[in-house]
Design a protein around this motif. Structure first.
Motif, PDB file in Angstrom:
ATOM      1  N   ARG A 235       0.999  -1.160  -0.030  1.00  0.00           N
ATOM      2  CA  ARG A 235       0.039  -0.084  -0.088  1.00  0.00           C
ATOM      3  C   ARG A 235       0.968   1.270   0.091  1.00  0.00           C
ATOM      4  N   CYS A 236       1.978   1.222   0.635  1.00  0.00           N
ATOM      5  CA  CYS A 236       2.892   2.338   0.699  1.00  0.00           C
ATOM      6  C   CYS A 236       3.576   2.538  -0.837  1.00  0.00           C
ATOM      7  N   PHE A 237       3.806   1.496  -1.634  1.00  0.00           N
ATOM      8  CA  PHE A 237       4.400   1.733  -2.739  1.00  0.00           C
ATOM      9  C   PHE A 237       3.243   2.247  -3.870  1.00  0.00           C
ATOM     10  N   PHE A 238       2.094   1.719  -3.546  1.00  0.00           N
ATOM     11  CA  PHE A 238       0.994   2.234  -4.186  1.00  0.00           C
ATOM     12  C   PHE A 238       0.693   3.715  -3.986  1.00  0.00           C
ATOM     13  N   PHE A 239       0.757   4.423  -2.850  1.00  0.00           N
ATOM     14  CA  PHE A 239       0.709   5.733  -2.635  1.00  0.00           C
ATOM     15  C   PHE A 239       1.827   6.547  -3.213  1.00  0.00           C
ATOM     16  N   LEU A 240       3.063   5.806  -3.150  1.00  0.00           N
ATOM     17  CA  LEU A 240       4.187   6.612  -3.615  1.00  0.00           C
ATOM     18  C   LEU A 240       4.011   6.896  -5.054  1.00  0.00           C
ATOM     19  N   ASP A 241       3.359   5.810  -5.769  1.00  0.00           N
ATOM     20  CA  ASP A 241       3.162   6.151  -7.325  1.00  0.00           C
ATOM     21  C   ASP A 241       1.847   6.868  -7.472  1.00  0.00           C
TER      22      ASP A 241
ATOM     23  N   CYS B  55      11.381   5.580   0.522  1.00  0.00           N
ATOM     24  CA  CYS B  55       9.855   5.520   0.030  1.00  0.00           C
ATOM     25  C   CYS B  55       9.266   6.126   1.260  1.00  0.00           C
ATOM     26  N   LEU B  56       9.554   5.671   2.647  1.00  0.00           N
ATOM     27  CA  LEU B  56       8.703   6.208   3.785  1.00  0.00           C
ATOM     28  C   LEU B  56       9.146   7.671   3.842  1.00  0.00           C
ATOM     29  N   PHE B  57      10.258   7.977   3.659  1.00  0.00           N
ATOM     30  CA  PHE B  57      10.839   9.469   4.115  1.00  0.00           C
ATOM     31  C   PHE B  57       9.945  10.325   3.160  1.00  0.00           C
TER      32      PHE B  57
ATOM     33  N   VAL C  97       1.890   3.578   6.602  1.00  0.00           N
ATOM     34  CA  VAL C  97       3.128   4.347   6.940  1.00  0.00           C
ATOM     35  C   VAL C  97       3.800   3.986   8.145  1.00  0.00           C
ATOM     36  N   VAL C  98       2.714   4.340   9.296  1.00  0.00           N
ATOM     37  CA  VAL C  98       3.161   4.070  10.721  1.00  0.00           C
ATOM     38  C   VAL C  98       3.658   2.552  10.832  1.00  0.00           C
ATOM     39  N   GLU C  99       2.939   1.574  10.358  1.00  0.00           N
ATOM     40  CA  GLU C  99       3.288   0.192  10.331  1.00  0.00           C
ATOM     41  C   GLU C  99       4.681  -0.067   9.932  1.00  0.00           C
ATOM     42  N   GLU C 100       4.912   0.561   8.606  1.00  0.00           N
ATOM     43  CA  GLU C 100       6.263   0.279   7.817  1.00  0.00           C
ATOM     44  C   GLU C 100       7.222   0.869   8.838  1.00  0.00           C
ATOM     45  N   PHE C 101       7.177   2.207   9.044  1.00  0.00           N
ATOM     46  CA  PHE C 101       8.033   2.963   9.662  1.00  0.00           C
ATOM     47  C   PHE C 101       8.578   2.242  10.931  1.00  0.00           C
TER      48      PHE C 101
END
Ligand code: PS7
Ligand code: MN
Ligand code: MN
Ligand code: MN
Ligand code: MN
Ligand code: MN
Length: 359
Positions: free
Chosen positions: A15-21, A43-45, A103-107
């Motif tokens: 989902r993070c990479f989806f939002f990056l795109d 990516c997270l930054f 994002v919080v989860e991956e961070f």
């Protein structure tokens, strides 16, 4: 090179990479090609700062709500399940905050050293944004001095340069010496942000935001709005060229910074936006269209710049030389900035000559 194995990625990272795109116009492609060590942290930054900027840009949030959100965003990064249902001007940006829990989860999962760098920059940027949002003067009348303008650019872009440089060095992908010369990463950020502010003048006006400093525009027009009147065409162009001049003076430092990068993926990541920026600077220079619409370099031009910026410093220098010469050609002797513009272009050429002597 696609280093990510999507089958092994958990739902939240996907989902993070989806939002990056979805949320980045130009950074998604370069981030996805980064060295695997920095792929997820950068990516997270990006997503963290995109979320912070969406709050800054949301003019429907009142200041008593906005200020603590900006100042505490670094703490929000560690709040499990945090989401925010705002009114972001862009739907994709709004949706990122609605699902910010991913994002919080991956961070939580990235190396503590990377987390500390991202948190520190987020805190400094949030405080800087709050200082400017806080100042009612700023929203109504814009920034006053060139110093204020560059301080704002420091908060929203110079600090990104600082954080990225620290991540590159921490990952062992850039020379530690780059940290000693803080002015170089500052110029990298200033250059991108100033070009963005020059190009977006119309869009920002329509959103009731003014970033061109009064110290500059007041030399050319009485009131900021006068820049947009057809009868003030020459004054507006001279003002535009003074803004371009200020940005152009950062270019040699940007090339110097790029000379300090060794890893190819980090070089590409840093070089592509700079090449796009010098091309954009040439496009907007004394171009009256910027006062009417949001001008952009063509897809074709962007593609060629991608190719030229992913080989070596020499080709990036050629790109800078090409656009600096194009600016010089459009330089107008009747423009009060004529001499200084030609000196700034000369310095770019001179600097390139010292790295790559032609004979
Ligand atoms: C972490 C990659 C490489 C040493 C969201 C990259 C908005 C120009 O608002 O989206 O649409 O007009 O067009 C990026 C230095 C920052 C500066 C700043 C984070 C380069 C939040 C980019 C990007 C340093 C504040 C996006 C500065 O423009 O703006 C990561 C080295 C974000 C960099 C904002 C602007 C970036 C910007 P808008 P854009
Ligand atoms: Mn943008
Ligand atoms: Mn903003
Ligand atoms: Mn923005
Ligand atoms: Mn710095
Ligand atoms: Mn902008």
């Amino acid at each position: 090179v696609h280093e990510r194995d999507e089958t092994k990625e958990c739902e939240s990272l996907r989902r993070c990479f989806f939002f990056l795109d979805k949320t980045s116009r130009s950074f998604a492609a370069v981030i996805k090609e980064l060295h695997p060590e920095l792929l997820v942290p950068v990516c997270l930054f990006y997503l963290v700062l995109r979320g912070l900027d969406t709050i800054e840009d949301d003019m429907t949030i009142d200041l008593t709500t906005k200020e603590p959100l900006l100042r505490d965003f670094d703490k929000i990064l560690e709040r499990d399940g945090w989401t925010f249902d705002g009114n972001g001007p862009d739907e994709k940006d709004r949706q990122l905050l609605v699902e910010f829990n991913v994002v919080v989860e991956e961070f939580k999962k990235i190396k503590p050293a990377y987390r500390a760098i991202i948190k520190d920059i987020t805190k400094k940027m949030g405080d800087g944004m709050a200082d400017y949002a806080n100042n009612a003067e700023h929203n109504i009348n814009g920034v006053n001095t060139i110093k204020d303008y560059e301080l704002y650019c420091h908060y929203v872009a110079g600090l990104v340069g600082e954080g990225l440089t620290k991540l590159f060095v921490e990952a062992g992908l850039a020379n530690q010496q780059l940290l000693v010369r803080a002015d170089l990463h500052e110029s990298m950020g200033q250059f991108l942000q100033q070009v963005n502010i020059i190009r977006d003048i119309r869009e920002d006006l329509d959103d009731k935001r003014r970033f061109w400093p009064k110290e500059i525009w007041s030399k050319h027009v009485e009131k900021f709005e006068d820049l947009f009147k057809p009868e003030n065409r020459e004054a507006a162009l001279n003002c535009n060229s003074e803004m371009v001049l200020n940005a152009l003076q950062k270019a040699p430092d940007c090339l110097y910074y790029l000379a300090g990068l060794r890893d190819q993926s980090v070089f590409n990541f840093a070089a592509i936006p700079q090449s796009m920026a010098i091309a954009t600077l040439d496009l907007v220079f004394r171009n009256h269209q910027v006062f009417e619409t949001n001008v952009k370099i063509t897809k074709g031009q962007a593609c060629r710049l991608m190719v030229d910026s992913t080989q070596n410093l020499r080709l990036v220098c050629d790109v800078f030389k090409r656009f600096s010469r194009s600016i010089l050609k459009k330089n107008d002797p009747k423009d009060p900035n004529f001499l200084e513009i030609s000196i700034a272009c000369g310095k770019i050429e001179q600097f390139i000559e010292t790295i790559f002597p032609s004979q």
